[in-house]
Design a protein around this motif. Structure first.
Motif, PDB file in Angstrom:
ATOM      1  N   VAL A   1       0.896  -1.396   0.233  1.00  7.23           N
ATOM      2  CA  VAL A   1       0.079  -0.011   0.017  1.00  7.23           C
ATOM      3  C   VAL A   1       0.857   1.380   0.085  1.00  7.23           C
ATOM      4  O   VAL A   1       0.567   2.273  -0.679  1.00  7.23           O
ATOM      5  CB  VAL A   1      -0.923   0.127   1.318  1.00  7.23           C
ATOM      6  N   LEU A   2       2.114   1.295   0.797  1.00  5.26           N
ATOM      7  CA  LEU A   2       2.789   2.373   0.860  1.00  5.26           C
ATOM      8  C   LEU A   2       3.599   2.415  -0.475  1.00  5.26           C
ATOM      9  O   LEU A   2       3.677   3.657  -0.830  1.00  5.26           O
ATOM     10  CB  LEU A   2       3.858   2.229   2.006  1.00  5.26           C
ATOM     11  N   TYR A   3       3.878   1.231  -1.237  1.00  5.64           N
ATOM     12  CA  TYR A   3       4.512   1.449  -2.559  1.00  5.64           C
ATOM     13  C   TYR A   3       3.626   2.220  -3.655  1.00  5.64           C
ATOM     14  O   TYR A   3       4.193   3.174  -4.177  1.00  5.64           O
ATOM     15  CB  TYR A   3       4.965   0.181  -2.961  1.00  5.64           C
ATOM     16  N   PHE A   4       2.450   1.589  -3.392  1.00  7.43           N
ATOM     17  CA  PHE A   4       1.485   2.053  -4.635  1.00  7.43           C
ATOM     18  C   PHE A   4       1.099   3.747  -4.166  1.00  7.43           C
ATOM     19  O   PHE A   4       0.769   4.371  -5.187  1.00  7.43           O
ATOM     20  CB  PHE A   4       0.329   1.217  -4.588  1.00  7.43           C
ATOM     21  N   SER A   5       0.991   3.974  -2.832  1.00  7.96           N
ATOM     22  CA  SER A   5       0.918   5.425  -2.715  1.00  7.96           C
ATOM     23  C   SER A   5       2.031   6.375  -3.253  1.00  7.96           C
ATOM     24  O   SER A   5       1.733   7.439  -3.519  1.00  7.96           O
ATOM     25  CB  SER A   5       0.804   5.366  -0.894  1.00  7.96           C
ATOM     26  N   ALA A   6       3.086   5.914  -2.960  1.00  5.40           N
ATOM     27  CA  ALA A   6       4.401   6.718  -3.289  1.00  5.40           C
ATOM     28  C   ALA A   6       4.324   6.605  -4.942  1.00  5.40           C
ATOM     29  O   ALA A   6       4.673   7.718  -5.641  1.00  5.40           O
ATOM     30  CB  ALA A   6       5.871   6.066  -3.095  1.00  5.40           C
ATOM     31  N   LEU A   7       3.927   5.637  -5.413  1.00  9.53           N
ATOM     32  CA  LEU A   7       3.993   5.482  -7.135  1.00  9.53           C
ATOM     33  C   LEU A   7       2.823   6.584  -7.398  1.00  9.53           C
ATOM     34  O   LEU A   7       2.946   7.418  -8.558  1.00  9.53           O
ATOM     35  CB  LEU A   7       3.467   4.232  -7.381  1.00  9.53           C
ATOM     36  N   LEU A   8       1.713   6.520  -6.826  1.00 15.85           N
ATOM     37  CA  LEU A   8       0.537   7.445  -7.154  1.00 15.85           C
ATOM     38  C   LEU A   8       1.076   8.901  -6.909  1.00 15.85           C
ATOM     39  O   LEU A   8       0.671   9.703  -7.771  1.00 15.85           O
ATOM     40  CB  LEU A   8      -0.648   7.247  -6.477  1.00 15.85           C
TER      41      LEU A   8
END
Length: 338
Positions: free
Chosen positions: A271-278
């Motif tokens: 979730v943290l990775y995809f948040s950073a990606l977003l």
């Protein structure tokens, strides 16, 4: 070296694309003469009528041949070219007006026998094109291997925007018959011959990638399938990072499974990775819609590449058959046209 440029452009059933590319070549601010070599690779919808419109405005050489794939068509064009430094482009690219000026400036400052440039999203691209462009070029998704200064590995030029000297072409024999994967294979052989490569960040192109989600999945799956074959051909270039997409998808599935046992920490990491990606995508694309689509494009990219990589790794490791016999659709049958 006194450089004389020849653009090498294979075309297959895309006359509209080649018109956009030729128009961008016409707008180059470069003051010296350059050649444009167009190779019609067995097209049933030829681009000859479009090319004829530019014959009096550009130095164009136009050839037609039976279909044998982009690698063989590029080799054919380089053998016919009059220049001593070839710039290979895909037909779905558009060049900014300063492109050739930037290439010559960089080669004058530090000459190499092979260079590559990055691709960028043009404002006219569709939202899907922009999302896929982000997924394929972001440092957070590919490590910058397609043209960033902060790439995690030694830069490997890609043939949608790749320069190679006539000398390096003749020493290596040019592209092989694998596709995709013909460009890293050529890069590795260039290195083996003692030549250097480099990235010219300013020599970017707008790569349109006329593609939908299904075609994108098929494309990245093939990218994954050819990598173990290249590792087998060039063992010294194999890297653990090529396993990342497959490991990412497997880890994501495992983390989802852990949730049913009350273990949420691994999934929170994703979730943290995809948040950073977003967040990064929003900053780069300035669009919530495109950024959300970029997350989906990243999943498609990792899933397709990872599945293709695992499948090819298993087959090439445990089968005694050659890659050509295992995956015939990844290879073109070529003929010598010297």
């Amino acid at each position: 070296m006194n450089v004389s440029f020849s653009f090498i452009i294979p075309v297959f059933n895309r006359p509209n694309e080649i018109e956009e590319l030729l128009e961008s070549l016409l707008l180059q601010t470069y003051s010296k003469d350059f050649e444009v070599v167009i190779v019609e690779d067995g097209s049933t919808i030829p681009a000859k009528e479009v090319v004829d419109l530019y014959r009096n405005r550009l130095h164009i050489s136009y050839y037609q041949k039976p279909n044998s794939g982009p690698g063989d068509s590029r080799n054919f064009g380089m053998k016919k070219a009059q220049g001593n430094y070839f710039i290979v482009l895909d037909s779905d690219c558009i060049l900014p007006s300063q492109y050739l000026d930037e290439v010559e400036k960089s080669l004058t400052k530090e000459f190499v026998h092979c260079f590559g440039g990055p691709d960028a999203a043009h404002p006219s691209f569709s939202d899907v094109q922009k999302a896929i462009n982000y997924a394929m070029t972001s440092f957070l998704t590919t490590g910058g291997i397609r043209g960033r200064k902060d790439a995690i590995n030694k830069f490997q030029p890609r043939s949608f925007n790749m320069g190679i000297s006539k000398e390096a072409f003749e020493k290596t024999g040019g592209y092989g018959n694998i596709h995709p994967g013909e460009d890293p294979d050529l890069t590795f052989r260039i290195w083996e011959k003692g030549y250097e490569t480099k990235l010219i960040p300013e020599a970017f192109v707008y790569h349109k990638r006329r593609i939908d989600w299904n075609k994108f999945y098929v494309q990245v799956k093939k990218f994954g399938m050819v990598r173990p074959i290249l590792n087998r051909w060039h063992p010294s270039t194999a890297k653990f990072t090529y396993w990342f997409p497959a490991l990412f998808i497997l880890s994501l599935l495992i983390s989802i499974g852990f949730i049913f046992f009350g273990i949420k920490a691994p999934f929170i990491c994703f979730v943290l990775y995809f948040s950073a990606l977003l967040l990064d995508a929003v900053i780069k694309t300035k669009s919530i819609k495109i950024s959300t689509m970029a997350l989906f494009a990243t999943l498609v990219q990792f899933l397709g590449y990872g599945f293709g990589f695992l499948k090819s790794t298993i087959y090439t490791t445990f089968s005694k058959r050659t890659p050509e016999a295992l995956f015939p659709k990844l290879f073109f049958q070529t003929k010598d046209r010297s």
